[in-house]
Design an enzyme around this catalytic site. Structure first.
Site, PDB file in Angstrom:
ATOM      1  N   ILE A 109      96.486   1.976  97.504  1.00 32.94           N
ATOM      2  CA  ILE A 109      95.972   1.938  96.126  1.00 32.94           C
ATOM      3  C   ILE A 109      96.904   1.157  95.188  1.00 32.94           C
ATOM      4  O   ILE A 109      96.460   0.316  94.419  1.00 32.94           O
ATOM      5  CB  ILE A 109      95.759   3.369  95.559  1.00 32.94           C
ATOM      6  CG1 ILE A 109      94.919   4.220  96.527  1.00 32.94           C
ATOM      7  CG2 ILE A 109      95.127   3.329  94.164  1.00 32.94           C
ATOM      8  CD1 ILE A 109      93.471   3.820  96.686  1.00 32.94           C
ATOM      9  N   ARG A 166      98.802  -2.690  87.642  1.00 32.53           N
ATOM     10  CA  ARG A 166      97.758  -1.882  87.022  1.00 32.53           C
ATOM     11  C   ARG A 166      97.072  -2.551  85.820  1.00 32.53           C
ATOM     12  O   ARG A 166      97.180  -2.094  84.675  1.00 32.53           O
ATOM     13  CB  ARG A 166      98.315  -0.516  86.632  1.00 32.53           C
ATOM     14  CG  ARG A 166      98.903   0.212  87.810  1.00 32.53           C
ATOM     15  CD  ARG A 166      99.419   1.562  87.447  1.00 32.53           C
ATOM     16  NE  ARG A 166      98.365   2.542  87.246  1.00 32.53           N
ATOM     17  CZ  ARG A 166      98.588   3.769  86.776  1.00 32.53           C
ATOM     18  NH1 ARG A 166      99.796   4.135  86.455  1.00 32.53           N
ATOM     19  NH2 ARG A 166      97.593   4.616  86.643  1.00 32.53           N
ATOM     20  N   ARG A 217     105.678  14.963  82.534  1.00 36.85           N
ATOM     21  CA  ARG A 217     104.407  14.318  82.171  1.00 36.85           C
ATOM     22  C   ARG A 217     103.230  14.996  82.862  1.00 36.85           C
ATOM     23  O   ARG A 217     102.108  14.943  82.350  1.00 36.85           O
ATOM     24  CB  ARG A 217     104.421  12.836  82.597  1.00 36.85           C
ATOM     25  CG  ARG A 217     105.345  11.979  81.772  1.00 36.85           C
ATOM     26  CD  ARG A 217     105.144  10.535  82.119  1.00 36.85           C
ATOM     27  NE  ARG A 217     103.726  10.218  82.115  1.00 36.85           N
ATOM     28  CZ  ARG A 217     103.168   9.213  82.775  1.00 36.85           C
ATOM     29  NH1 ARG A 217     103.913   8.408  83.479  1.00 36.85           N
ATOM     30  NH2 ARG A 217     101.883   9.001  82.709  1.00 36.85           N
ATOM     31  N   ARG A 258      99.733   5.133  79.990  1.00 39.21           N
ATOM     32  CA  ARG A 258      98.677   4.141  80.179  1.00 39.21           C
ATOM     33  C   ARG A 258      97.290   4.707  79.880  1.00 39.21           C
ATOM     34  O   ARG A 258      96.394   3.984  79.455  1.00 39.21           O
ATOM     35  CB  ARG A 258      98.652   3.651  81.621  1.00 39.21           C
ATOM     36  CG  ARG A 258      99.894   3.001  82.124  1.00 39.21           C
ATOM     37  CD  ARG A 258      99.695   2.644  83.568  1.00 39.21           C
ATOM     38  NE  ARG A 258      98.415   1.973  83.767  1.00 39.21           N
ATOM     39  CZ  ARG A 258      98.204   0.693  83.564  1.00 39.21           C
ATOM     40  NH1 ARG A 258      99.171  -0.092  83.194  1.00 39.21           N
ATOM     41  NH2 ARG A 258      96.998   0.177  83.756  1.00 39.21           N
ATOM     42  N   LYS A 291      95.798  17.375  84.703  1.00 43.28           N
ATOM     43  CA  LYS A 291      96.195  16.346  83.730  1.00 43.28           C
ATOM     44  C   LYS A 291      95.159  15.226  83.667  1.00 43.28           C
ATOM     45  O   LYS A 291      94.722  14.824  82.601  1.00 43.28           O
ATOM     46  CB  LYS A 291      97.555  15.757  84.149  1.00 43.28           C
ATOM     47  CG  LYS A 291      97.895  14.455  83.447  1.00 43.28           C
ATOM     48  CD  LYS A 291      99.224  13.875  83.872  1.00 43.28           C
ATOM     49  CE  LYS A 291      99.203  13.008  85.100  1.00 43.28           C
ATOM     50  NZ  LYS A 291      98.781  11.611  84.897  1.00 43.28           N
ATOM     51  N   ASN A 292      94.755  14.734  84.860  1.00 44.13           N
ATOM     52  CA  ASN A 292      93.895  13.546  84.878  1.00 44.13           C
ATOM     53  C   ASN A 292      92.439  13.839  84.541  1.00 44.13           C
ATOM     54  O   ASN A 292      91.619  12.924  84.474  1.00 44.13           O
ATOM     55  CB  ASN A 292      94.024  12.824  86.220  1.00 44.13           C
ATOM     56  CG  ASN A 292      95.371  12.135  86.339  1.00 44.13           C
ATOM     57  OD1 ASN A 292      96.092  12.005  85.345  1.00 44.13           O
ATOM     58  ND2 ASN A 292      95.728  11.706  87.544  1.00 44.13           N
ATOM     59  N   ASP A 310      98.249  10.059  94.748  1.00 40.33           N
ATOM     60  CA  ASP A 310      99.121  10.908  93.930  1.00 40.33           C
ATOM     61  C   ASP A 310      99.825  11.995  94.748  1.00 40.33           C
ATOM     62  O   ASP A 310     100.632  12.750  94.198  1.00 40.33           O
ATOM     63  CB  ASP A 310      98.321  11.554  92.786  1.00 40.33           C
ATOM     64  CG  ASP A 310      97.909  10.529  91.734  1.00 40.33           C
ATOM     65  OD1 ASP A 310      98.460   9.420  91.735  1.00 40.33           O
ATOM     66  OD2 ASP A 310      97.028  10.852  90.915  1.00 40.33           O
ATOM     67  N   CYS A 323     103.733  -0.881  85.366  1.00 44.09           N
ATOM     68  CA  CYS A 323     104.533   0.332  85.356  1.00 44.09           C
ATOM     69  C   CYS A 323     105.189   0.461  86.715  1.00 44.09           C
ATOM     70  O   CYS A 323     104.970  -0.366  87.598  1.00 44.09           O
ATOM     71  CB  CYS A 323     103.694   1.551  85.010  1.00 44.09           C
ATOM     72  SG  CYS A 323     102.579   2.037  86.292  1.00 44.09           S
TER      73      CYS A 323
END
Ligand code: EPU
Length: 412
Positions: free
Chosen positions: A319, A110, A391, A81, A11-12, A297, A105
């Site tokens: 993070i 962020r 998502r 985002r 995804k990223n 993550d 969020c």
């Protein structure tokens, strides 16, 4: 758990690579694009900006010949985002962009100050009006020196996408080294960009006048792969995770081995096993860090694995300031977790004390941690608000069912 699961595209990586199709007019071919809520949102955004696209299986073709807009509306940015990733390519192509300022969020505030300060070094002036960031190139986009306080993944990507079209040289120091950034560098290079330093925190970009469309494959999703390796530890048995890149998972694999799992590593797959004889895993501490450190993550999913470990596991989240939303839900299953600032202290409990319950997903990775915990717990765990899960995980329930796990997706 027994059998195989195949990992989808990341995804990223897909999100910035789709955004990069805005940079030069033409038709792009992207392979291995996961079909997720977030990738659909990005495709919708490209369409709003005037591009068109077609999907055939996991291959997506984007045609960006006619751009008709330069605005990412609030309705989309508030759901994702990563919509801010169109800033860089729009500045590179048309010199102007108007993007809704993402709010906070679930996982933290962020901000996007690194993105905007970086653009400023390239000659971009930005202002905030009506909740939108308006960014405009003054004169022409010109190379500059950019330094980040903390390596930011999307800020590095945004800056790269603008710098490839800037006049002269741009240096990005303390750049993010995540493999997804490397995938974007490969795409930009295939488009004719000149970028040195891939995989390091020091990137040098020599701007070019013209770029052209390219064909590229999205790298495997290391977070999806990692989630399934962890799930194997929670459920027990042996799971082969295929179509992945284990070299992107070193930190996790080390921790899973330290906890007592067996992980066999091959070029593009891993086999994760945990004996089902009832011996608990050992407690292991983790600290989230930018790549190649332990990924934030995977923090929530790893915490779920530690619920029934032998001993006390300390989980430091460095993070994001609010990435422990899953803790209250995990406690509903019986988990013993205490939060102390940026650390969570998990005291392992006997497996029979972890009992399924109705829980609520709060963000994407928190949802995945509830699935992992549900696999470890006895009884049924019912997770609501699973749109968060959609998502970022392609066909998760279906993939898990292939391994014998009793997971069912019902209407949310
Ligand atoms: N930060 C700032 N100012 C900025 C940018 C970042 O203060 O302008 C801070 C953040 O608040 C955070 C740190 O810098 O404390 C690092 O955040 P980063 O910018 O790297 O995060 P991101 O680029 O917004 C990406 C992923 C996230 C992942 C993080 C960290 C995408 C689309 N998103 O976010 O993925 O957690 O990097 O690895 O690439 C997810 O997939 O569930 C997800 C949240």
């Amino acid at each position: 758990m027994q059998g195989k699961v195949a990992v989808s595209g990341a995804k990223n990586a897909a999100l910035p690579l789709l955004a990069a199709t805005l940079l030069a007019p033409g038709t792009y071919t992207l392979h291995n694009v996961p079909d997720l809520r977030d990738t659909r949102t990005m495709l919708k955004l490209l369409q709003i900006l005037g591009a068109s696209w077609e999907r055939d299986g996991s291959t997506v073709q984007v045609n960006s010949v006619n751009l008709t807009g330069a605005e990412a509306p609030y309705e989309l940015v508030k759901t994702m985002r990563a919509s801010v990733l169109v800033l860089g390519p729009l500045l590179g192509r048309v010199g102007y962009a108007r993007v809704s300022l993402p709010g906070g969020c679930a996982i933290g505030a962020r901000p996007i100050d690194y993105h905007l300060n970086g653009f400023q070094q390239l000659g971009v002036v930005s202002s905030l009006e009506g909740g939108y960031v308006e960014a405009r190139v003054q004169g022409e986009l010109t190379g500059g020196k950019v330094w980040f306080d903390i390596p930011s993944v999307t800020a590095t990507e945004n800056l790269l996408m603008a710098a490839v079209k800037a006049k002269g040289e741009t240096i990005i120091q303390n750049a993010a080294k995540e493999p997804e950034v490397g995938n974007l560098i490969d795409m930009l290079t295939a488009m004719g960009a000149e970028i040195k330093g891939k995989g390091t925190d020091f990137l040098t970009v020599t701007g070019v006048k013209e770029l052209h469309p390219a064909t590229i494959s999205i790298i495997p999703d290391r977070i999806e792969a990692g989630t399934y390796l962890i799930a194997a530890g929670a459920a027990g048995g042996s799971l082969e995770v295929t179509d992945c890149d284990p070299s992107h998972l070193t930190a996790l694999i080390e921790k899973l081995r330290a906890a007592g799992m067996q992980i066999e590593v091959y070029a593009d797959r891993c086999i994760a096993s945990r004996s089902v004889d009832g011996t608990p895993l050992r407690a292991v501490d983790i600290t989230t860090m930018p790549y190649p450190g332990f990924p934030t993550d995977l923090q929530a999913q790893f915490m779920a694995l530690m619920l029934c470990c032998n001993g006390v596991s300390i989980i430091h989240e460095t993070i994001f300031e609010n990435r422990f939303m899953h803790v209250a839900e995990l406690r509903r299953l019986g988990a013993e977790i205490v939060i102390d600032g940026g650390s969570a202290v998990v005291t392992g409990i006997p497996r029979e004390r972890l009992i399924g319950a109705p829980v609520m997903a709060t963000d994407l990775r928190a949802s995945a941690s509830l699935v992992v915990a549900g696999l470890a717990a006895s009884g049924t765990t019912e997770i609501s608000r699973i749109y968060h899960l959609e998502r970022g995980y392609e066909k998760m329930a279906e993939k898990l069912r292939q391994t014998g796990a009793a997971v069912e997706q019902v209407a949310d």
